[in-house]
Design a protein around this motif. Structure first.
Motif, mmCIF file in Angstrom:
data_model
loop_
_atom_site.group_PDB
_atom_site.id
_atom_site.type_symbol
_atom_site.label_atom_id
_atom_site.label_comp_id
_atom_site.label_asym_id
_atom_site.label_seq_id
_atom_site.Cartn_x
_atom_site.Cartn_y
_atom_site.Cartn_z
ATOM 1 N N SER A 334 0.823 -1.202 0.000
ATOM 2 C CA SER A 334 0.000 0.000 0.000
ATOM 3 C C SER A 334 0.849 1.240 0.000
ATOM 4 N N SER A 335 0.306 2.296 -0.637
ATOM 5 C CA SER A 335 0.858 3.629 -0.469
ATOM 6 C C SER A 335 -0.025 4.349 0.510
ATOM 7 N N LEU A 336 0.312 5.587 0.884
ATOM 8 C CA LEU A 336 -0.472 6.316 1.875
ATOM 9 C C LEU A 336 -1.887 6.543 1.401
ATOM 10 N N SER A 337 -2.095 6.590 0.097
ATOM 11 C CA SER A 337 -3.404 7.003 -0.390
ATOM 12 C C SER A 337 -4.485 5.962 -0.195
ATOM 13 N N ARG A 457 -6.795 12.555 2.300
ATOM 14 C CA ARG A 457 -5.517 11.847 2.179
ATOM 15 C C ARG A 457 -5.217 11.517 0.720
ATOM 16 N N ASN A 458 -6.233 11.051 0.005
ATOM 17 C CA ASN A 458 -6.033 10.723 -1.404
ATOM 18 C C ASN A 458 -5.807 11.974 -2.246
ATOM 19 N N TRP A 459 -6.348 13.091 -1.799
ATOM 20 C CA TRP A 459 -6.153 14.334 -2.544
ATOM 21 C C TRP A 459 -4.712 14.817 -2.396
ATOM 22 N N PHE A 501 -1.358 16.360 8.800
ATOM 23 C CA PHE A 501 -0.891 15.094 8.233
ATOM 24 C C PHE A 501 -0.981 13.966 9.257
ATOM 25 N N TYR A 502 -0.743 14.293 10.520
ATOM 26 C CA TYR A 502 -0.823 13.277 11.574
ATOM 27 C C TYR A 502 -2.249 12.738 11.669
ATOM 28 N N ALA A 503 -3.253 13.645 11.651
ATOM 29 C CA ALA A 503 -4.651 13.214 11.674
ATOM 30 C C ALA A 503 -5.012 12.477 10.393
ATOM 31 N N MET A 504 -4.481 12.947 9.280
ATOM 32 C CA MET A 504 -4.733 12.328 7.978
ATOM 33 C C MET A 504 -4.216 10.888 7.946
#
Length: 608
Positions: A334-337, A457-459, A501-504
């Motif tokens: 997986s990637s972050l998205s 996150r995906n954006w 970003f931490y919440a994301m």
């Protein structure tokens, strides 16, 4: 000062209904630097204004002289705090309010009587209590004026006066409750102040969208002060009536979470749709997207809770969520998205994610590379058709960062720090003060709605993200955010972006490594999270969507080590980059001076 003082004799000696030219000459003969004379003159002018405009009796002023000359002069005199103190008495405030509501004055392009009241309330805090008190009953009259008038001047000034009078919940508690819970005394309808404010917001938005504002007061100014009043009511009213905390887990987390407590009352729900309509439809602003009134729209939106009960208002009706959601901890591929594309909107979960503390947003936010000026045919005023507010906020952040940074890569450069400084208000001292509230709003979306978090996150980190080059060097919103994280001059904004970003990333520091642990090391250290990148032997290998391994330190794809054939000049350049990197880590507190390898090497080389 008595009326016999020589300083004001030119005005005292005027005949009844004196010609306007004589009145002007008398005003010019009074030295405005003489405060005692100015105070006495202001009282004389107001007495004469009352006589000719309210009582219908004769005075030194004709009606034309009163409106065209005396009222503007009184406004100018009242800019001095000492003179404003004279106007702050209950009797004088009543007289000014009566003058402001006469047909002679109310229809003017500039209502100088209301401007006198607004200026007095600004300079003399006790005047705010006096104005809304029973002796003047100004709050009820001002709200009635706001409700009935279509004049931008009147909307602007009554909003400003009511904003100033509701600034303190201690002195205006009963008035704030009355505004929210009761209809204006002289109103034939059953509307409360909330209904009035919602209507005026839509009217002003229409003026801004159509460009039909005419001359005089700008609709942007009127909406800005109306939003300040809305902000006061949203902040103060729920706490005055012991409204239920919308996120109990936030309140139970400790003192550092107090700024995120969601006090809210259903009586304020009528404000949400017009605020969101304005957020989505406000035309592009210049020189950057976050100039008022957009900045104040964001301030008001931050107060509104984000939860399952109102998610349709925030994000509209969306298709169902795909069942599988992968994170770096769940899958080695997986990637972050994760799963869905940025255009896919998802329904709410029953369980809200745990909220995290964020630095308090400081006040004070034109189009960017993505278009966010939607046509009227693509938007409806019905709640069901509300566009995705989360993505709208991301687009505005993108356009804002692009406007501030433009082609500059280092946010600490002086030309970047001082860009647009001439457009900042007295409450804004830096770029951080302007952008932080918007970042905070996006963070609240991540904390309050699971599906909004995935879309955000995906954006920011789409599945096909190019990881062949350093992420912090990208000329897009992700690269600019990562550069701000390492900034020395924008510490508050950097912390807020780190929290976003931490919440994301599900409030999981390990998930941040998909964007490079090096980019977040300082943020995590300052947050009190003493952790390093996951050891290769204990964590699955993160890969891109096409199977390329991701370096957890840099967030880029792992490249095969090539023979070192750099020239001496190239080696010096790389050494300089390392020096700058470790210097930034040291200055941010992420690296103790004693652990800085560059410093240790320099000290060893100098023999110290």
């Amino acid at each position: 000062m008595s009326n016999s003082s020589p300083a004001i004799q030119p005005y005292v000696s005027l005949p009844l209904t004196a010609p306007v030219s004589d009145v002007i000459a008398a005003f010019r003969a009074t030295d405005p630097r003489d405060i005692h004379a100015s105070k006495a003159l202001a009282q004389l002018i107001l007495d004469d204004l009352k006589a000719v405009l309210i009582d219908g009796t004769v005075s030194r002023l004709s009606k034309q002289g009163a409106i065209d000359t005396a009222l503007p002069k009184l406004k100018d005199l009242g800019k001095a705090p000492q003179v404003a103190g004279v106007l702050a008495s209950p009797a004088n405030l009543r007289h000014l309010l009566s003058i402001a509501t006469t047909s002679h004055v109310e229809s003017l392009k500039e209502n100088n009587a209301l401007r006198c009241i607004a200026n007095t309330c600004l300079l003399i805090e006790p005047a705010r209590v006096t104005f809304i008190g029973s002796d003047v009953n100004g709050g009820n009259v001002a709200l009635d004026l706001l409700q009935k008038s279509s004049s931008l001047e009147t909307i602007y000034l009554t909003s400003r006066i009511l904003f100033l009078c509701t600034a303190s919940s201690l002195s205006a508690a009963s008035f704030i409750q009355w505004m929210v819970e009761n209809k204006p005394t002289n109103s034939p309808s059953q509307e409360t102040a909330i209904d009035v404010l919602a209507t005026k917001m839509d009217n002003l938005l229409h003026s801004l969208v159509t460009g039909k504002s005419g001359t005089g007061t700008a609709p942007e100014d009127a909406m800005t002060d109306l939003l300040k009043l809305i902000f006061n009511l949203c902040v103060h009213y729920p706490k005055l009536v012991d409204a239920e905390i919308q996120s109990p887990e936030v309140a139970a987390s400790g003192d550092d979470h107090k700024t995120m407590v969601d006090y809210w009352s259903p009586r304020l729900d009528g404000l949400i749709p017009p605020l969101l309509r304005a957020f989505h439809r406000l035309p592009p602003q210049s020189p950057h997207p976050l100039v008022p009134p957009m900045l104040h729209i964001i301030h008001a939106l931050i107060i509104i809770p984000v939860n399952a009960s109102n998610r349709t208002l925030w994000f509209g009706s969306q298709p169902p969520t795909p069942p599988a959601r992968l994170t770096p901890m769940d899958s080695a591929t997986s990637s972050l998205s994760g799963s869905p594309c940025p255009d896919t909107n998802l329904p709410a979960k029953e369980k809200e994610p745990k909220a995290r503390a964020i630095d308090r947003a400081i006040s004070a936010l034109a189009a960017g590379r993505r278009s966010f000026s939607w046509s009227s045919t693509s938007r409806s005023t019905t709640p069901v058709a509300v566009p995705d507010t989360a993505i709208r906020a991301c687009e505005i952040l993108d356009a804002t960062l692009e406007a501030f940074f433009q082609d500059d890569h280092d946010p600490d450069e002086a030309r970047v720090r001082n860009r647009f400084q001439g457009h900042w208000s007295m409450n804004e001292s830096s770029m951080s003060d302007i952008i932080t509230p918007l970042v905070l709003l996006i963070t609240r979306f991540c904390l309050g709605d699971e599906d909004a978090k995935l879309r955000i996150r995906n954006w920011f980190v789409p599945e096909g993200l190019d990881r062949t080059k350093p992420l912090e060097g990208r000329d897009d919103v992700l690269g600019r955010c990562l550069r701000v994280l390492q900034s020395v001059y924008h510490d508050r904004l950097g912390k807020c972006i780190g929290e976003m970003f931490y919440a994301m990333c599900d409030s999981n520091p390990t998930n941040l490594t998909t964007l490079g642990y090096g980019n977040f090391a300082g943020f995590l250290f300052n947050k009190g999270i003493a952790t390093g990148p996951p050891p290769s032997e204990s964590a699955p290998q993160m890969t891109t969507s096409d199977g390329m391994p991701i370096d957890p330190i840099t967030g880029t794809v792992v490249k095969e080590r090539e023979p070192n054939d750099m020239t001496e000049e190239e080696k010096e350049q790389e050494a300089e980059k390392l020096f700058v990197l470790f210097d930034r880590l040291e200055r941010s507190g992420a690296l103790p001076p004693s652990q800085n390898p560059i410093r240790k090497a320099m000290e060893k080389g100098s023999g110290s």
